[in-house]
Motif scaffolding. Sequence first.
Motif, PDB file in Angstrom:
ATOM      1  N   MET A  90       3.841  10.808   0.284  1.00 14.38           N
ATOM      2  CA  MET A  90       2.720  10.685   1.293  1.00 14.38           C
ATOM      3  C   MET A  90       1.385  10.153   0.736  1.00 14.38           C
ATOM      4  SD  MET A  90       3.550  13.776   4.140  1.00 14.38           S
ATOM      5  CE  MET A  90       5.071  13.451   5.236  1.00 14.38           C
ATOM      6  N   GLY A  91       0.937  11.008  -0.281  1.00 18.09           N
ATOM      7  CA  GLY A  91      -0.224  10.354  -0.994  1.00 18.09           C
ATOM      8  C   GLY A  91      -0.455   9.137  -1.377  1.00 18.09           C
ATOM      9  N   ILE A  92       0.561   8.540  -2.117  1.00 20.17           N
ATOM     10  CA  ILE A  92       0.809   7.315  -2.518  1.00 20.17           C
ATOM     11  C   ILE A  92       0.855   6.058  -1.441  1.00 20.17           C
ATOM     12  CG2 ILE A  92       2.261   5.662  -3.754  1.00 20.17           C
ATOM     13  CD1 ILE A  92       3.535   8.001  -5.371  1.00 20.17           C
ATOM     14  N   ALA A  93       1.511   6.706  -0.421  1.00 19.47           N
ATOM     15  CA  ALA A  93       1.398   5.748   0.917  1.00 19.47           C
ATOM     16  C   ALA A  93      -0.016   5.618   1.490  1.00 19.47           C
ATOM     17  CB  ALA A  93       2.722   6.166   2.061  1.00 19.47           C
ATOM     18  N   LEU A  94      -0.583   6.820   1.663  1.00 22.05           N
ATOM     19  CA  LEU A  94      -1.858   6.740   2.181  1.00 22.05           C
ATOM     20  C   LEU A  94      -2.798   5.960   1.161  1.00 22.05           C
ATOM     21  CD1 LEU A  94      -4.005   7.921   4.304  1.00 22.05           C
ATOM     22  CD2 LEU A  94      -4.415  10.095   3.052  1.00 22.05           C
ATOM     23  N   GLY A  95      -2.782   6.123  -0.140  1.00 21.57           N
ATOM     24  CA  GLY A  95      -3.541   5.365  -1.000  1.00 21.57           C
ATOM     25  C   GLY A  95      -3.346   3.962  -1.027  1.00 21.57           C
ATOM     26  N   ALA A  96      -2.138   3.518  -0.565  1.00 22.82           N
ATOM     27  CA  ALA A  96      -1.833   2.167  -0.488  1.00 22.82           C
ATOM     28  C   ALA A  96      -2.469   1.591   0.716  1.00 22.82           C
ATOM     29  CB  ALA A  96      -0.219   1.783  -0.468  1.00 22.82           C
ATOM     30  N   ALA A 150      -6.050  -0.973   1.161  1.00 22.92           N
ATOM     31  CA  ALA A 150      -5.661  -2.257   1.890  1.00 22.92           C
ATOM     32  C   ALA A 150      -6.557  -2.471   2.802  1.00 22.92           C
ATOM     33  CB  ALA A 150      -4.238  -2.427   2.373  1.00 22.92           C
ATOM     34  N   VAL A 151      -7.065  -1.518   3.556  1.00 23.34           N
ATOM     35  CA  VAL A 151      -7.869  -1.585   4.905  1.00 23.34           C
ATOM     36  C   VAL A 151      -9.187  -1.178   4.677  1.00 23.34           C
ATOM     37  CG1 VAL A 151      -5.843  -0.832   6.237  1.00 23.34           C
ATOM     38  CG2 VAL A 151      -7.386   0.910   5.806  1.00 23.34           C
ATOM     39  N   ASP A 152      -9.516  -0.589   3.706  1.00 24.84           N
ATOM     40  CA  ASP A 152     -11.281  -0.250   3.365  1.00 24.84           C
ATOM     41  C   ASP A 152     -11.854  -1.433   2.846  1.00 24.84           C
ATOM     42  OD1 ASP A 152     -13.501   0.772   2.840  1.00 24.84           O
ATOM     43  OD2 ASP A 152     -12.718   2.878   2.265  1.00 24.84           O
ATOM     44  N   PRO A 153     -12.744  -1.923   3.516  1.00 28.13           N
ATOM     45  CA  PRO A 153     -13.458  -3.119   2.789  1.00 28.13           C
ATOM     46  C   PRO A 153     -14.127  -2.837   1.661  1.00 28.13           C
ATOM     47  CG  PRO A 153     -14.375  -2.400   4.762  1.00 28.13           C
ATOM     48  CD  PRO A 153     -13.286  -1.538   4.752  1.00 28.13           C
ATOM     49  N   VAL A 187      11.298   4.465   0.028  1.00 31.68           N
ATOM     50  CA  VAL A 187      11.865   2.968   0.400  1.00 31.68           C
ATOM     51  C   VAL A 187      10.558   2.061   0.597  1.00 31.68           C
ATOM     52  CG1 VAL A 187      13.065   1.421   2.092  1.00 31.68           C
ATOM     53  CG2 VAL A 187      14.168   3.388   0.994  1.00 31.68           C
ATOM     54  N   ALA A 188       9.748   2.701   1.396  1.00 37.40           N
ATOM     55  CA  ALA A 188       8.512   2.054   1.963  1.00 37.40           C
ATOM     56  C   ALA A 188       7.741   1.588   0.467  1.00 37.40           C
ATOM     57  CB  ALA A 188       7.632   2.602   2.920  1.00 37.40           C
ATOM     58  N   ILE A 189       7.479   2.685  -0.252  1.00 43.20           N
ATOM     59  CA  ILE A 189       6.712   2.327  -1.531  1.00 43.20           C
ATOM     60  C   ILE A 189       7.166   1.265  -2.421  1.00 43.20           C
ATOM     61  CG2 ILE A 189       6.029   3.459  -3.779  1.00 43.20           C
ATOM     62  CD1 ILE A 189       5.731   5.862  -1.860  1.00 43.20           C
ATOM     63  N   ILE A 190       8.784   1.322  -2.471  1.00 38.45           N
ATOM     64  CA  ILE A 190       9.297   0.299  -3.546  1.00 38.45           C
ATOM     65  C   ILE A 190       9.109  -1.155  -2.828  1.00 38.45           C
ATOM     66  CG2 ILE A 190      11.626  -0.748  -3.934  1.00 38.45           C
ATOM     67  CD1 ILE A 190      12.427   2.254  -4.293  1.00 38.45           C
ATOM     68  N   ILE A 191       9.218  -1.322  -1.280  1.00 35.01           N
ATOM     69  CA  ILE A 191       8.939  -2.511  -0.576  1.00 35.01           C
ATOM     70  C   ILE A 191       7.652  -2.921  -0.925  1.00 35.01           C
ATOM     71  CG2 ILE A 191       8.693  -3.752   1.686  1.00 35.01           C
ATOM     72  CD1 ILE A 191      11.169  -1.731   2.420  1.00 35.01           C
ATOM     73  N   TRP A 192       6.667  -2.126  -0.887  1.00 29.56           N
ATOM     74  CA  TRP A 192       5.284  -2.398  -1.041  1.00 29.56           C
ATOM     75  C   TRP A 192       4.937  -3.050  -2.434  1.00 29.56           C
ATOM     76  CZ3 TRP A 192       1.773   1.156  -3.778  1.00 29.56           C
ATOM     77  CH2 TRP A 192       0.465   0.894  -3.849  1.00 29.56           C
ATOM     78  N   LEU A 193       5.471  -2.437  -3.538  1.00 31.43           N
ATOM     79  CA  LEU A 193       5.334  -2.699  -4.878  1.00 31.43           C
ATOM     80  C   LEU A 193       5.916  -3.842  -5.234  1.00 31.43           C
ATOM     81  CD1 LEU A 193       6.224   0.881  -6.614  1.00 31.43           C
ATOM     82  CD2 LEU A 193       3.884  -0.214  -6.428  1.00 31.43           C
ATOM     83  N   ALA A 232       5.231  -6.511  -0.555  1.00 36.29           N
ATOM     84  CA  ALA A 232       4.978  -6.635   0.790  1.00 36.29           C
ATOM     85  C   ALA A 232       3.513  -6.055   1.028  1.00 36.29           C
ATOM     86  CB  ALA A 232       5.981  -5.900   1.526  1.00 36.29           C
ATOM     87  N   PRO A 233       2.835  -6.335   2.291  1.00 39.70           N
ATOM     88  CA  PRO A 233       1.696  -6.161   2.587  1.00 39.70           C
ATOM     89  C   PRO A 233       1.615  -4.873   2.747  1.00 39.70           C
ATOM     90  CG  PRO A 233       2.260  -8.104   3.937  1.00 39.70           C
ATOM     91  CD  PRO A 233       3.509  -7.739   3.230  1.00 39.70           C
ATOM     92  N   ALA A 234       0.594  -3.926   2.372  1.00 36.38           N
ATOM     93  CA  ALA A 234       0.688  -2.484   2.507  1.00 36.38           C
ATOM     94  C   ALA A 234       0.639  -2.042   4.044  1.00 36.38           C
ATOM     95  CB  ALA A 234      -0.561  -1.830   1.783  1.00 36.38           C
ATOM     96  N   THR A 235      -0.371  -2.613   4.797  1.00 37.58           N
ATOM     97  CA  THR A 235      -0.688  -2.401   6.294  1.00 37.58           C
ATOM     98  C   THR A 235       0.636  -2.408   7.014  1.00 37.58           C
ATOM     99  OG1 THR A 235      -1.481  -4.902   6.359  1.00 37.58           O
ATOM    100  CG2 THR A 235      -3.079  -2.784   6.154  1.00 37.58           C
ATOM    101  N   THR A 236       1.335  -3.480   6.876  1.00 38.23           N
ATOM    102  CA  THR A 236       2.583  -3.588   7.664  1.00 38.23           C
ATOM    103  C   THR A 236       3.813  -2.835   7.237  1.00 38.23           C
ATOM    104  OG1 THR A 236       2.170  -6.398   7.786  1.00 38.23           O
ATOM    105  CG2 THR A 236       4.330  -5.395   7.929  1.00 38.23           C
TER     106      THR A 236
END
Length: 326
Positions: free
Chosen positions: A9-15, A19-22, A146-152, A155-159
Amino acid sequence: MDTGTHVVMGIALGAVATAVDPAIVGSSAAIGIMTATIIGSQIPDIDTVLKLKNNADYIRNHRGITHSLPGLAIWPLLLSVILYLIFPAAPFWHLLLWTFVAVCLHIFVDIFNAYGTQAIRPFKDTWVAFGFINTFDIFIFASHVVAIIIWLLGAPATTTFFTLYAILAVYYVARYITQRVITHAVKNLIPDSEEVIVASTIRFFQWRVAVTTKDHYYVGRAFKRNISIYEKFDRLPVPDNDIIHAAMKDKNLAAFVSFSKVYNWRIEEKMDGTYVTFTDLRYRSNGHYPFVAVVKLDDDLQIISSYTGWIFSDEKLHKKLHPVTN
């Protein structure tokens, strides 16, 4: 939740943060923010070190003050100050923001377990525990992996992660509805129920069931909508006698009573002393109730030894109550 789930959960939030913090996107501050969300998603469980001291202190304090409203203020500030010294490229207020979100997420997801947290402390010491998500939920953990692997893989982190969060929101709602349906079925089966506890297990379709009525406790399981009651116990008040008064002075038994909601008790006179045993009825496993508190007293009702925790064999309990001394 378990440590592994809090990590992913921490990795997902970090991703998402990077991606969203300018102020972070494309900068060297990303590693500091990712570190902040991973550690922030773990830090409330620092009270697990109490296990090294004894089970009584762990039971009384785990998910207490560390998972409370003061914790929401203390952990992010403390971590942000430390991490800013290590990662000066990361803007302090952004470290504070994402650490705060990580700590909030940790405390928030823990309230859905049967153990719960004291999330509204100091206003109330009440344990907030909804019980429809198991401490380790394979779907929640695996979907994050699965989501972390797809991101790595690019894939775009936000989507990726907003899709994950939408799926998990539906999952949580579905688990809540399932719990409510089972609770309603239990109340129909036992109309005089005063309290019904329906808690998830590691198996998706199976739920633990504990029911309190005026005169009895019922323990069972639910598989989908099918309710099976395994055992029925007389609900006997704890006696007001010298043995119980002496046993209640023990910190292990006091911790057990402060935590357990549904339990029975027994007093046994044996050759080597008097044993007072309290057994939590919520955690039946293979016909056994492993979560107990036991106090051994001598003839003068002085405490010889005691233990509270998970016991799966008489041999282990004997070792806990009769430690080998040199």
